[in-house]
Design a protein around this motif. Structure first.
Motif, short mmCIF file in Angstrom:
data_model
loop_
_atom_site.label_atom_id
_atom_site.label_comp_id
_atom_site.label_asym_id
_atom_site.label_seq_id
_atom_site.Cartn_x
_atom_site.Cartn_y
_atom_site.Cartn_z
N SER A 171 0.86 -1.19 0.00
CA SER A 171 0.00 0.00 0.00
C SER A 171 0.90 1.23 0.00
O SER A 171 2.13 1.12 -0.01
CB SER A 171 -0.91 0.00 1.23
OG SER A 171 -0.17 0.34 2.38
N SER A 172 0.28 2.41 0.06
CA SER A 172 1.07 3.65 0.02
C SER A 172 2.04 3.72 1.19
O SER A 172 3.10 4.35 1.07
CB SER A 172 0.15 4.87 0.03
OG SER A 172 -0.48 4.99 1.27
N GLY A 175 5.75 4.42 0.67
CA GLY A 175 6.29 5.59 1.39
C GLY A 175 7.61 5.28 2.09
O GLY A 175 8.48 6.16 2.16
N LEU A 217 1.80 5.34 -9.71
CA LEU A 217 2.38 6.62 -9.28
C LEU A 217 3.63 7.00 -10.09
O LEU A 217 4.27 8.01 -9.80
CB LEU A 217 2.73 6.56 -7.79
CG LEU A 217 1.56 6.46 -6.82
CD1 LEU A 217 2.06 6.28 -5.40
CD2 LEU A 217 0.67 7.70 -6.90
N GLU A 222 -6.50 2.09 1.49
CA GLU A 222 -5.96 3.44 1.68
C GLU A 222 -6.94 4.33 2.43
O GLU A 222 -6.56 5.06 3.34
CB GLU A 222 -5.62 4.08 0.33
CG GLU A 222 -4.51 3.41 -0.45
CD GLU A 222 -3.15 3.50 0.23
OE1 GLU A 222 -2.99 4.31 1.16
OE2 GLU A 222 -2.25 2.74 -0.16
N VAL A 246 0.66 9.78 -0.33
CA VAL A 246 0.37 9.33 -1.70
C VAL A 246 -0.86 8.41 -1.77
O VAL A 246 -1.26 8.00 -2.85
CB VAL A 246 1.60 8.66 -2.38
CG1 VAL A 246 2.74 9.66 -2.53
CG2 VAL A 246 2.07 7.42 -1.65
N GLY A 247 -1.44 8.11 -0.62
CA GLY A 247 -2.58 7.19 -0.58
C GLY A 247 -3.80 7.70 -1.33
O GLY A 247 -4.39 6.97 -2.13
N LEU A 303 -3.45 7.51 -5.03
CA LEU A 303 -3.70 6.16 -5.55
C LEU A 303 -5.21 5.93 -5.69
O LEU A 303 -5.68 5.44 -6.72
CB LEU A 303 -3.12 5.10 -4.60
CG LEU A 303 -1.62 4.86 -4.65
CD1 LEU A 303 -1.18 4.00 -3.47
CD2 LEU A 303 -1.22 4.17 -5.96
#
Lengths: 112, 136
Positions: free
Chosen positions: A54-55, A59, A91, B44, B106-107, B110
């Motif tokens: 996930s982000s 990250g 991204l 997210e 950045v979630g 997305l």
């Protein structure tokens, strides 16, 4: 999430097993924040058993990338599953990070 | 088809939410990549609700309802934390994040790239986030 290392000369290979989300990414961050990692010239990340990111997981890599680049440490991902690579692609991170298919390719690029 | 789950605001529950989404969407034949993207978008939003809106207070809950038909999947998330201020949201610049070593942020980007429609609303003390994914 299980994290395993293998060390050969100045290369550390980090194998990720499981899912990297907002809960488990803390472990990886601790791993990459450890000052001893800066002793290696090459960090290879084996993503074969990384089933999800996930982000929060992205990250962690984003936040260490500049530090590794400044120290001329190469960070190379290999064996990444297509669905995980797709998350990097959404991204545009696949263009900013080095992602290759196999361990052999990762070693070749690391030694360039 | 409708399916619902309620979990406490603990980030360890993200795994439970992902398993619930996977199970609920089993009858909808999605590609592995599309299914993973959908799970990611829901994860997210849930992570943001748990961590930012509800400050990981496990006495608080969030509720996820999934509705789907042959054309669309709708995820509805409800919680009672601090509402997300869409007006204050700024798309991240990945190059800046790398340069400054920023971990988060950045979630939502997305989610916006994966979902076809993202709506935020408030009804009394309840915040509602609706994610739409067209599949037809």
């Amino acid at each position: 999430m299980k994290i395993k290392h293998t060390i050969t000369d100045n290369t550390i290979t980090i194998s990720l097993d499981g899912e990297l989300d907002a809960s488990s990414s803390v472990l990886l961050d601790e791993e990459l924040s450890n000052p001893s990692i800066m002793m290696f010239g090459k960090i290879l990340v084996d993503c074969k058993n990384l089933n999800y990111i996930s982000s929060a997981g992205l990250g962690v890599f984003i936040s260490h990338l500049q530090r590794f680049e400044d120290a001329q440490i190469k960070l190379i991902f290999f064996n990444m599953q297509e669905k995980v690579r797709n998350v990097f692609e959404i991204l545009g991170l696949d263009l900013l990070m080095t992602i290759v298919s196999s361990y052999e390719e990762a070693v070749t690029i690391a030694n360039d | 088809m409708t399916n619902k789950i309620r979990v406490s605001c603990d980030r360890k529950n993200l795994k439970t939410i992902r398993a619930f989404v996977t199970d609920t969407l089993k009858p909808v034949h999605l590609s592995e990549i599309t299914l993973n993207q959908i799970i990611l978008a829901v994860d997210e939003i849930c992570a943001n609700l748990i961590i930012h809106s509800n400050h990981e207070d496990s006495r608080k809950n969030l509720c996820l309802t999934i509705h789907y038909d042959s054309r669309e999947i709708i995820f509805e998330l409800q919680d009672n934390g601090t509402p997300f201020e869409k007006a204050n949201y700024k798309e991240p610049n990945i190059h800046d994040n790398i340069r400054t070593g920023k971990k988060g942020g950045v979630g939502v980007a997305l989610v916006n790239r994966i979902m076809d429609k993202v709506e935020y609303s408030v009804n009394g003390s309840t915040n509602i986030c609706r994610l739409h994914k067209y599949i037809g």
